[in-house]
Design a protein around this motif. Structure first.
Motif, PDB file in Angstrom:
ATOM      1  N   ALA A  46       4.138 -10.681  -0.579  1.00  0.00           N
ATOM      2  CA  ALA A  46       5.513 -10.408  -0.976  1.00  0.00           C
ATOM      3  C   ALA A  46       5.908  -8.913  -0.039  1.00  0.00           C
ATOM      4  CB  ALA A  46       5.831 -10.303  -2.208  1.00  0.00           C
ATOM      5  N   LEU A  47       5.036  -7.916  -0.121  1.00  0.00           N
ATOM      6  CA  LEU A  47       5.185  -7.043   0.645  1.00  0.00           C
ATOM      7  C   LEU A  47       5.473  -7.167   2.139  1.00  0.00           C
ATOM      8  CD1 LEU A  47       5.494  -3.827   0.364  1.00  0.00           C
ATOM      9  CD2 LEU A  47       3.249  -3.809   0.699  1.00  0.00           C
ATOM     10  N   PHE A  48       4.518  -7.774   2.677  1.00  0.00           N
ATOM     11  CA  PHE A  48       4.591  -8.307   4.098  1.00  0.00           C
ATOM     12  C   PHE A  48       5.930  -9.251   4.225  1.00  0.00           C
ATOM     13  CE2 PHE A  48       3.696 -11.437   7.384  1.00  0.00           C
ATOM     14  CZ  PHE A  48       3.242 -10.475   8.527  1.00  0.00           C
ATOM     15  N   TRP A  49       6.522 -10.046   3.368  1.00  0.00           N
ATOM     16  CA  TRP A  49       7.698 -10.727   3.630  1.00  0.00           C
ATOM     17  C   TRP A  49       8.872  -9.780   3.714  1.00  0.00           C
ATOM     18  CZ3 TRP A  49       9.154 -15.285   5.606  1.00  0.00           C
ATOM     19  CH2 TRP A  49      10.420 -15.630   5.269  1.00  0.00           C
ATOM     20  N   TRP A  50       8.708  -8.870   2.775  1.00  0.00           N
ATOM     21  CA  TRP A  50       9.856  -7.692   2.635  1.00  0.00           C
ATOM     22  C   TRP A  50       9.987  -6.929   3.829  1.00  0.00           C
ATOM     23  CZ3 TRP A  50       9.840  -2.523   2.422  1.00  0.00           C
ATOM     24  CH2 TRP A  50      11.002  -1.893   2.281  1.00  0.00           C
ATOM     25  N   VAL A  51       8.764  -6.537   4.501  1.00  0.00           N
ATOM     26  CA  VAL A  51       8.863  -5.848   5.590  1.00  0.00           C
ATOM     27  C   VAL A  51       9.350  -6.496   6.790  1.00  0.00           C
ATOM     28  CG1 VAL A  51       7.194  -4.750   7.354  1.00  0.00           C
ATOM     29  CG2 VAL A  51       6.796  -4.257   4.976  1.00  0.00           C
ATOM     30  N   ILE A  52       8.990  -7.928   7.031  1.00  0.00           N
ATOM     31  CA  ILE A  52       9.409  -8.735   8.282  1.00  0.00           C
ATOM     32  C   ILE A  52      10.795  -9.120   8.048  1.00  0.00           C
ATOM     33  CG2 ILE A  52       9.156 -10.847   9.137  1.00  0.00           C
ATOM     34  CD1 ILE A  52       6.849  -9.012   9.797  1.00  0.00           C
ATOM     35  N   THR A  53      11.204  -9.215   6.987  1.00  0.00           N
ATOM     36  CA  THR A  53      12.647  -9.575   6.831  1.00  0.00           C
ATOM     37  C   THR A  53      13.785  -8.425   6.308  1.00  0.00           C
ATOM     38  OG1 THR A  53      12.576  -9.851   4.137  1.00  0.00           O
ATOM     39  CG2 THR A  53      12.181 -11.677   5.769  1.00  0.00           C
ATOM     40  N   ALA A  54      13.234  -7.201   6.380  1.00  0.00           N
ATOM     41  CA  ALA A  54      13.996  -6.005   6.287  1.00  0.00           C
ATOM     42  C   ALA A  54      14.876  -5.775   7.286  1.00  0.00           C
ATOM     43  CB  ALA A  54      13.036  -4.681   6.019  1.00  0.00           C
ATOM     44  N   LYS A  55      16.202  -5.595   7.251  1.00  0.00           N
ATOM     45  CA  LYS A  55      17.231  -5.042   8.190  1.00  0.00           C
ATOM     46  C   LYS A  55      16.718  -3.739   8.927  1.00  0.00           C
ATOM     47  CE  LYS A  55      21.039  -7.053   6.060  1.00  0.00           C
ATOM     48  NZ  LYS A  55      20.711  -8.263   5.895  1.00  0.00           N
ATOM     49  N   LYS A  56      16.702  -3.878  10.113  1.00  0.00           N
ATOM     50  CA  LYS A  56      16.358  -2.731  11.182  1.00  0.00           C
ATOM     51  C   LYS A  56      17.099  -1.599  10.844  1.00  0.00           C
ATOM     52  CE  LYS A  56      13.334  -5.529  12.981  1.00  0.00           C
ATOM     53  NZ  LYS A  56      12.069  -5.649  12.095  1.00  0.00           N
ATOM     54  N   ASP A  57      18.652  -1.735  10.512  1.00  0.00           N
ATOM     55  CA  ASP A  57      19.215  -0.603  10.297  1.00  0.00           C
ATOM     56  C   ASP A  57      18.944   0.252   9.116  1.00  0.00           C
ATOM     57  OD1 ASP A  57      20.926  -1.231  12.696  1.00  0.00           O
ATOM     58  OD2 ASP A  57      22.328  -2.083  11.334  1.00  0.00           O
ATOM     59  N   TYR A  58      18.721  -0.641   7.852  1.00  0.00           N
ATOM     60  CA  TYR A  58      17.999  -0.126   6.854  1.00  0.00           C
ATOM     61  C   TYR A  58      16.709   0.939   6.960  1.00  0.00           C
ATOM     62  CZ  TYR A  58      15.793   0.437   2.032  1.00  0.00           C
ATOM     63  OH  TYR A  58      15.358   0.881   0.938  1.00  0.00           O
ATOM     64  N   ILE A  59      15.702   0.477   7.735  1.00  0.00           N
ATOM     65  CA  ILE A  59      14.491   0.869   7.923  1.00  0.00           C
ATOM     66  C   ILE A  59      14.759   2.217   8.743  1.00  0.00           C
ATOM     67  CG2 ILE A  59      12.293   0.713   9.276  1.00  0.00           C
ATOM     68  CD1 ILE A  59      12.325  -1.232   6.963  1.00  0.00           C
ATOM     69  N   LYS A  60      15.684   2.135   9.849  1.00  0.00           N
ATOM     70  CA  LYS A  60      16.087   3.319  10.612  1.00  0.00           C
ATOM     71  C   LYS A  60      16.592   4.490   9.647  1.00  0.00           C
ATOM     72  CE  LYS A  60      17.351   3.226  14.854  1.00  0.00           C
ATOM     73  NZ  LYS A  60      18.182   2.930  16.010  1.00  0.00           N
ATOM     74  N   ASN A  61      17.411   3.922   8.732  1.00  0.00           N
ATOM     75  CA  ASN A  61      18.352   5.079   8.048  1.00  0.00           C
ATOM     76  C   ASN A  61      17.269   5.447   6.964  1.00  0.00           C
ATOM     77  OD1 ASN A  61      20.259   6.356   6.552  1.00  0.00           O
ATOM     78  ND2 ASN A  61      20.822   4.609   5.471  1.00  0.00           N
ATOM     79  N   VAL A  62      16.354   4.831   6.305  1.00  0.00           N
ATOM     80  CA  VAL A  62      15.463   5.348   5.372  1.00  0.00           C
ATOM     81  C   VAL A  62      14.091   6.207   6.068  1.00  0.00           C
ATOM     82  CG1 VAL A  62      13.599   4.762   3.921  1.00  0.00           C
ATOM     83  CG2 VAL A  62      15.615   3.574   3.775  1.00  0.00           C
ATOM     84  N   SER A  63      13.865   6.038   7.354  1.00  0.00           N
ATOM     85  CA  SER A  63      12.829   6.790   8.061  1.00  0.00           C
ATOM     86  C   SER A  63      13.419   8.007   8.491  1.00  0.00           C
ATOM     87  CB  SER A  63      12.222   6.010   9.266  1.00  0.00           C
ATOM     88  OG  SER A  63      13.466   6.030  10.221  1.00  0.00           O
ATOM     89  N   SER A  64      14.763   8.272   8.515  1.00  0.00           N
ATOM     90  CA  SER A  64      15.296   9.674   9.015  1.00  0.00           C
ATOM     91  C   SER A  64      15.883  10.228   7.916  1.00  0.00           C
ATOM     92  CB  SER A  64      16.415   9.209  10.093  1.00  0.00           C
ATOM     93  OG  SER A  64      17.355   8.453   9.382  1.00  0.00           O
TER      94      SER A  64
END
Length: 69
Positions: free
Chosen positions: A32-50
């Motif tokens: 489930a964690l792998f699936w969430w990482v693969i399907t996460a929106k790139k904008d969300y990942i960029k926003n959270v990482s900054s």
């Protein structure tokens, strides 16, 4: 040392199901964690990482030597 763990567990009926359940929980969680990482929106990942890098000056407390215990 294994005999101290294995001995008492052999006397419990149905104890073999617990490692199987543990393996299933482990496998389902990481799948489930792998699936969430693969399907996460790139904008969300960029926003959270900054987030840690976007601190405003007002949000950082101004500590002086007199404020420290």
């Amino acid at each position: 040392m294994l005999k101290f763990v294995k001995g008492p567990l052999e006397s419990i009926e149905g104890v073999a199901i617990y490692p199987i359940i543990s393996l299933l929980i482990f496998f389902i969680f990481f799948t489930a964690l792998f699936w969430w990482v693969i399907t996460a929106k790139k904008d969300y990942i960029k926003n959270v990482s900054s987030i840690p890098l976007e601190l405003e000056d007002e949000e950082v407390p101004n500590l002086s030597k007199t404020d420290l215990p």
